[in-house]
Design a protein around this motif. Structure first.
Motif, PDB file in Angstrom:
ATOM      1  N   GLU A 136      90.019  29.223 -14.089  1.00 44.91           N
ATOM      2  CA  GLU A 136      89.927  27.807 -13.754  1.00 44.91           C
ATOM      3  C   GLU A 136      90.831  27.416 -12.589  1.00 44.91           C
ATOM      4  O   GLU A 136      90.485  26.561 -11.770  1.00 44.91           O
ATOM      5  N   ILE A 137      92.007  28.017 -12.500  1.00 46.14           N
ATOM      6  CA  ILE A 137      92.934  27.637 -11.423  1.00 46.14           C
ATOM      7  C   ILE A 137      92.722  28.462 -10.164  1.00 46.14           C
ATOM      8  O   ILE A 137      93.335  28.170  -9.133  1.00 46.14           O
ATOM      9  N   ALA A 138      91.856  29.477 -10.214  1.00 49.84           N
ATOM     10  CA  ALA A 138      91.674  30.373  -9.065  1.00 49.84           C
ATOM     11  C   ALA A 138      91.298  29.616  -7.790  1.00 49.84           C
ATOM     12  O   ALA A 138      91.904  29.848  -6.730  1.00 49.84           O
ATOM     13  N   PRO A 139      90.299  28.709  -7.821  1.00 49.36           N
ATOM     14  CA  PRO A 139      89.984  27.992  -6.568  1.00 49.36           C
ATOM     15  C   PRO A 139      91.111  27.074  -6.114  1.00 49.36           C
ATOM     16  O   PRO A 139      91.331  26.903  -4.903  1.00 49.36           O
ATOM     17  N   VAL A 140      91.833  26.489  -7.071  1.00 52.06           N
ATOM     18  CA  VAL A 140      92.974  25.643  -6.704  1.00 52.06           C
ATOM     19  C   VAL A 140      94.064  26.482  -6.057  1.00 52.06           C
ATOM     20  O   VAL A 140      94.642  26.107  -5.030  1.00 52.06           O
ATOM     21  N   ARG A 141      94.313  27.639  -6.655  1.00 48.39           N
ATOM     22  CA  ARG A 141      95.338  28.541  -6.115  1.00 48.39           C
ATOM     23  C   ARG A 141      94.963  28.989  -4.709  1.00 48.39           C
ATOM     24  O   ARG A 141      95.810  28.996  -3.797  1.00 48.39           O
ATOM     25  N   ALA A 142      93.701  29.347  -4.483  1.00 50.29           N
ATOM     26  CA  ALA A 142      93.278  29.807  -3.159  1.00 50.29           C
ATOM     27  C   ALA A 142      93.425  28.703  -2.119  1.00 50.29           C
ATOM     28  O   ALA A 142      93.877  28.942  -0.993  1.00 50.29           O
ATOM     29  N   THR A 143      93.063  27.480  -2.503  1.00 56.90           N
ATOM     30  CA  THR A 143      93.176  26.354  -1.572  1.00 56.90           C
ATOM     31  C   THR A 143      94.623  26.075  -1.224  1.00 56.90           C
ATOM     32  O   THR A 143      94.980  25.890  -0.045  1.00 56.90           O
ATOM     33  N   LEU A 144      95.483  26.035  -2.240  1.00 56.01           N
ATOM     34  CA  LEU A 144      96.893  25.736  -2.001  1.00 56.01           C
ATOM     35  C   LEU A 144      97.577  26.848  -1.223  1.00 56.01           C
ATOM     36  O   LEU A 144      98.445  26.583  -0.379  1.00 56.01           O
ATOM     37  N   ASP A 145      97.213  28.092  -1.490  1.00 52.20           N
ATOM     38  CA  ASP A 145      97.811  29.200  -0.749  1.00 52.20           C
ATOM     39  C   ASP A 145      97.497  29.111   0.738  1.00 52.20           C
ATOM     40  O   ASP A 145      98.321  29.471   1.588  1.00 52.20           O
ATOM     41  N   ALA A 146      96.285  28.643   1.055  1.00 54.45           N
ATOM     42  CA  ALA A 146      95.911  28.509   2.462  1.00 54.45           C
ATOM     43  C   ALA A 146      96.484  27.257   3.097  1.00 54.45           C
ATOM     44  O   ALA A 146      96.805  27.244   4.286  1.00 54.45           O
ATOM     45  N   LEU A 147      96.619  26.207   2.306  1.00 54.45           N
ATOM     46  CA  LEU A 147      96.988  24.899   2.857  1.00 54.45           C
ATOM     47  C   LEU A 147      98.495  24.679   2.933  1.00 54.45           C
ATOM     48  O   LEU A 147      99.014  24.190   3.953  1.00 54.45           O
ATOM     49  N   LEU A 148      99.220  25.009   1.869  1.00 53.05           N
ATOM     50  CA  LEU A 148     100.621  24.609   1.768  1.00 53.05           C
ATOM     51  C   LEU A 148     101.517  25.181   2.870  1.00 53.05           C
ATOM     52  O   LEU A 148     102.334  24.441   3.432  1.00 53.05           O
ATOM     53  N   PRO A 149     101.427  26.470   3.210  1.00 54.95           N
ATOM     54  CA  PRO A 149     102.302  26.963   4.296  1.00 54.95           C
ATOM     55  C   PRO A 149     102.060  26.257   5.624  1.00 54.95           C
ATOM     56  O   PRO A 149     103.001  25.985   6.376  1.00 54.95           O
ATOM     57  N   VAL A 150     100.799  25.930   5.924  1.00 61.41           N
ATOM     58  CA  VAL A 150     100.487  25.237   7.171  1.00 61.41           C
ATOM     59  C   VAL A 150     101.054  23.822   7.149  1.00 61.41           C
ATOM     60  O   VAL A 150     101.671  23.354   8.119  1.00 61.41           O
ATOM     61  N   VAL A 151     100.844  23.120   6.036  1.00 62.04           N
ATOM     62  CA  VAL A 151     101.337  21.752   5.918  1.00 62.04           C
ATOM     63  C   VAL A 151     102.862  21.731   5.977  1.00 62.04           C
ATOM     64  O   VAL A 151     103.464  20.848   6.600  1.00 62.04           O
ATOM     65  N   ALA A 152     103.494  22.708   5.336  1.00 62.88           N
ATOM     66  CA  ALA A 152     104.962  22.762   5.334  1.00 62.88           C
ATOM     67  C   ALA A 152     105.508  22.873   6.753  1.00 62.88           C
ATOM     68  O   ALA A 152     106.460  22.172   7.125  1.00 62.88           O
ATOM     69  N   LYS A 153     104.900  23.726   7.568  1.00 59.54           N
ATOM     70  CA  LYS A 153     105.365  23.878   8.956  1.00 59.54           C
ATOM     71  C   LYS A 153     105.058  22.627   9.779  1.00 59.54           C
ATOM     72  O   LYS A 153     105.858  22.228  10.637  1.00 59.54           O
ATOM     73  N   ASP A 154     103.898  22.008   9.522  1.00 59.16           N
ATOM     74  CA  ASP A 154     103.566  20.776  10.241  1.00 59.16           C
ATOM     75  C   ASP A 154     104.540  19.655   9.895  1.00 59.16           C
ATOM     76  O   ASP A 154     104.965  18.890  10.771  1.00 59.16           O
ATOM     77  N   ILE A 155     104.876  19.549   8.615  1.00 61.43           N
ATOM     78  CA  ILE A 155     105.846  18.528   8.195  1.00 61.43           C
ATOM     79  C   ILE A 155     107.191  18.777   8.860  1.00 61.43           C
ATOM     80  O   ILE A 155     107.852  17.842   9.338  1.00 61.43           O
ATOM     81  N   GLY A 156     107.610  20.036   8.910  1.00 60.29           N
ATOM     82  CA  GLY A 156     108.864  20.362   9.581  1.00 60.29           C
ATOM     83  C   GLY A 156     108.844  20.013  11.053  1.00 60.29           C
ATOM     84  O   GLY A 156     109.835  19.524  11.604  1.00 60.29           O
ATOM     85  N   THR A 157     107.708  20.232  11.702  1.00 60.97           N
ATOM     86  CA  THR A 157     107.574  19.884  13.113  1.00 60.97           C
ATOM     87  C   THR A 157     107.658  18.373  13.311  1.00 60.97           C
ATOM     88  O   THR A 157     108.281  17.890  14.268  1.00 60.97           O
ATOM     89  N   ILE A 158     107.036  17.624  12.425  1.00 64.54           N
ATOM     90  CA  ILE A 158     107.092  16.159  12.505  1.00 64.54           C
ATOM     91  C   ILE A 158     108.535  15.681  12.341  1.00 64.54           C
ATOM     92  O   ILE A 158     109.009  14.814  13.096  1.00 64.54           O
ATOM     93  N   ILE A 159     109.238  16.220  11.363  1.00 62.66           N
ATOM     94  CA  ILE A 159     110.626  15.817  11.138  1.00 62.66           C
ATOM     95  C   ILE A 159     111.477  16.134  12.360  1.00 62.66           C
ATOM     96  O   ILE A 159     112.285  15.308  12.812  1.00 62.66           O
ATOM     97  N   HIS A 160     111.291  17.315  12.911  1.00 61.58           N
ATOM     98  CA  HIS A 160     112.048  17.685  14.113  1.00 61.58           C
ATOM     99  C   HIS A 160     111.718  16.756  15.274  1.00 61.58           C
ATOM    100  O   HIS A 160     112.604  16.355  16.042  1.00 61.58           O
ATOM    101  N   GLY A 161     110.438  16.397  15.403  1.00 62.15           N
ATOM    102  CA  GLY A 161     110.035  15.485  16.470  1.00 62.15           C
ATOM    103  C   GLY A 161     110.637  14.105  16.310  1.00 62.15           C
ATOM    104  O   GLY A 161     111.070  13.485  17.299  1.00 62.15           O
ATOM    105  N   LEU A 162     110.682  13.595  15.084  1.00 66.12           N
ATOM    106  CA  LEU A 162     111.296  12.294  14.832  1.00 66.12           C
ATOM    107  C   LEU A 162     112.786  12.322  15.146  1.00 66.12           C
ATOM    108  O   LEU A 162     113.335  11.372  15.718  1.00 66.12           O
ATOM    109  N   SER A 163     113.431  13.413  14.767  1.00 58.71           N
ATOM    110  CA  SER A 163     114.860  13.551  15.053  1.00 58.71           C
ATOM    111  C   SER A 163     115.117  13.547  16.556  1.00 58.71           C
ATOM    112  O   SER A 163     115.996  12.828  17.059  1.00 58.71           O
ATOM    113  N   THR A 164     114.337  14.334  17.284  1.00 58.06           N
ATOM    114  CA  THR A 164     114.501  14.410  18.729  1.00 58.06           C
ATOM    115  C   THR A 164     114.193  13.075  19.401  1.00 58.06           C
ATOM    116  O   THR A 164     114.895  12.638  20.319  1.00 58.06           O
TER     117      THR A 164
END
Length: 519
Positions: A136-164
């Motif tokens: 039951e969680i397999a499709p959720v796990r696959a989606t999050l595995d693909a999405l979360l690392p990308v979103v995490a780096k994008d969020i970090g880039t946004i924070i760095h941009g706001l700081s700068t």
């Protein structure tokens, strides 16, 4: 009779020209008076206009100051919101990995799985729900595995941009103020400009220094000291419950992660022996004490009871971790440990803001945790999302705890050349009647001060807003009635004119008097 009449007419004719002399004198004096009054009026009018222009220029300069502080407040609030998102992403990755690990059945990997398979008469009551849960969680796990690392780096880039952005905007304001004030002055009066070199002159040094030191650029990452941004982002009202503490039960109806079966294999009493298993979950996300990133651990453990055996304790059912920011390395892999292999319970189990044990804080002591959690902190977090921008970024803040609502004043000095004061130069006259400007240094100068100030109204006991004449204040007033002091986290900075100090006036007068007169 005729002769006498002629004499009378001659006498009247000779007397009629005597009024012309005083009339001419009166006209001459009146003309001179009007002429002098006209020139005096022009000078007075020019002074009034110059002062009004100086007020407009100073107000515009202070407007930039207020915009700087309000932009900083919006940027800081945006960074807080994105840091909370980063913490949620780290926690979600740890949570889904632990859930997948819990539902994965691999012989020899889980003590709970091995014992239930060995002791329960019907182990499929345990392994069956695990298999269904993993599917039951397999499709959720696959989606999050693909999405979360990308979103995490994008969020970090946004924070760095706001700081700068906020740091660059703040630096740009100092260079923009003289140009902005000069532009406003010339828009109002084209012959007017900011006194050359005033902003870098010794007369303005103290004021400029006060303005520059009113705020500071704080770099929280890498220190274990208290920090205003870290206090805000880890506040109990800022972080959501999922981030702070994910304590729950894994035994949900009708049959997930629980077993209630006979244990004839081990008890050898027919159906009289029993085996009961229930799963509990602990987890949480913490900001590192050095503020270099977020760290999360999620574990589940099984409370297994066999009627014919002593207490088996808590058996690991699943565990996982995640983090962002640059983590220490131990034996070639990232680790939760402050300084591998281990420093202390206090250092390695306590996060910033009073959080400890990654949500397993019921013991009241750092480091007193389920074995699964202790094992996870020893093996490391696994995936490290956004190693580049994971920690708290530099931001602008007010040092200390300022109570005064006013920012440092900005004083603008404008000047206008005397030969531009008369719109009709021919009226100045010539020779002895020439009226020359009498301004010191052949210039006319004006001073004006303004500053940003912090104001957030509050409601009184009757619910009425104590806000004076602030527009729409009922929409943004504090409902708790408390006084809010200045900060770089709330955008309530406004502008007003301020009195020019006597010392500034005296310094301006002395500087103008000492200016050489050009002829």
């Amino acid at each position: 009779m005729k002769r006498s009449a002629r004499k009378d007419r001659a006498r009247v004719a000779s007397a009629s020209g005597q009024a012309l002399v005083p009339a001419l004198i009166f006209l001459l004096v009146g003309g001179i008076s009007v002429y002098v009054a006209f020139n005096s009026f022009q000078l007075t009018s020019a002074k009034i206009k110059l002062q009004n222009t100086a007020d407009a220029a100073a107000y515009s300069a202070a407007m930039l100051q207020a915009r700087d502080y309000n932009f900083t407040a919006y940027a800081n609030r945006a960074m807080v919101a994105n840091q909370v998102t980063a913490a949620q992403i780290v926690g979600l990755k740890s949570w889904i990995d632990e859930l997948d690990n819990r539902y994965t059945y691999i012989p020899g990997q889980s003590d709970a799985d091995d014992m239930i398979n060995a002791f329960a008469d019907h182990p499929e009551k345990w392994t069956g729900p695990k298999s269904r849960g993993k599917a039951e969680i397999a499709p959720v796990r696959a989606t999050l595995d693909a999405l979360l690392p990308v979103v995490a780096k994008d969020i970090g880039t946004i924070i760095h941009g706001l700081s700068t952005a906020q740091i660059n905007f703040h630096a740009g304001v100092f260079t923009a103020v003289p140009q902005a004030a000069n532009a406003v002055a010339q828009q109002s009066q084209k012959d007017t400009h900011v006194t050359e070199g005033y902003f870098v002159s010794p007369r303005n040094a103290y004021q400029l220094a006060a303005w520059k030191t009113y705020t500071r650029i704080a770099s929280p990452a890498g220190t274990i000291n208290k920090d205003h941004f870290a206090d805000v982002v880890t506040d109990r009202d800022t972080l959501d419950p999922f981030t702070k503490n994910r304590r729950s039960t894994g035994s949900t109806a009708p049959d997930y992660q629980q077993i209630n079966d006979t244990a004839g294999k081990i008890c050898r009493r027919g159906d009289s022996g029993t085996i009961i298993g229930r799963v509990s979950h602990e987890g949480g996300t913490q900001l590192r004490r050095d503020k270099k990133g977020w760290q999360a651990i999620d574990v589940s453990y099984t409370t297994l009871t066999v009627s014919c055996l002593p207490d088996l304790g808590l058996l690991t059912a699943g565990r996982a971790g995640a983090a962002n920011g640059k983590l220490p390395m131990y034996r070639g892999v990232p680790t939760f440990l402050t300084s591998a292999p281990f420093v202390s319970f206090e250092n390695d189990w306590t996060g910033y803001g009073g959080y400890y044990n990654f949500g397993a804080d019921s013991s009241g002591r750092p480091g007193i945790v389920p074995n699964a959690m202790a094992t996870q902190i020893a093996v490391g977090p696994g995936i490290v999302m956004d190693p580049a921008n994971g920690g708290l970024q530099p931001y602008q803040d007010l040092p200390g705890k300022p109570l005064a609502a006013e920012a440092p004043r900005i004083t603008i000095e404008l000047e206008r050349q005397s030969d531009t004061l008369t719109a009709t130069p021919g009226i100045q006259g010539g020779g002895r009647m020439r009226v020359a400007p009498s301004t010191a240094g052949d210039v006319l100068r004006a001073l004006s001060s303004a500053n940003a100030y912090f104001m957030r109204p509050n409601e009184g006991p009757t619910g009425s807003t104590k806000s004076g004449s602030l527009s729409y204040s009922r929409f943004w007033s504090r409902v708790d009635g408390k006084t809010e002091y200045p900060s770089m986290f709330n955008p309530y900075w406004q502008v007003r004119l301020a009195p020019v100090s006597d010392s500034e006036r005296k310094a301006a007068w002395k500087d103008q008097i000492s200016t050489p007169v050009s002829r």
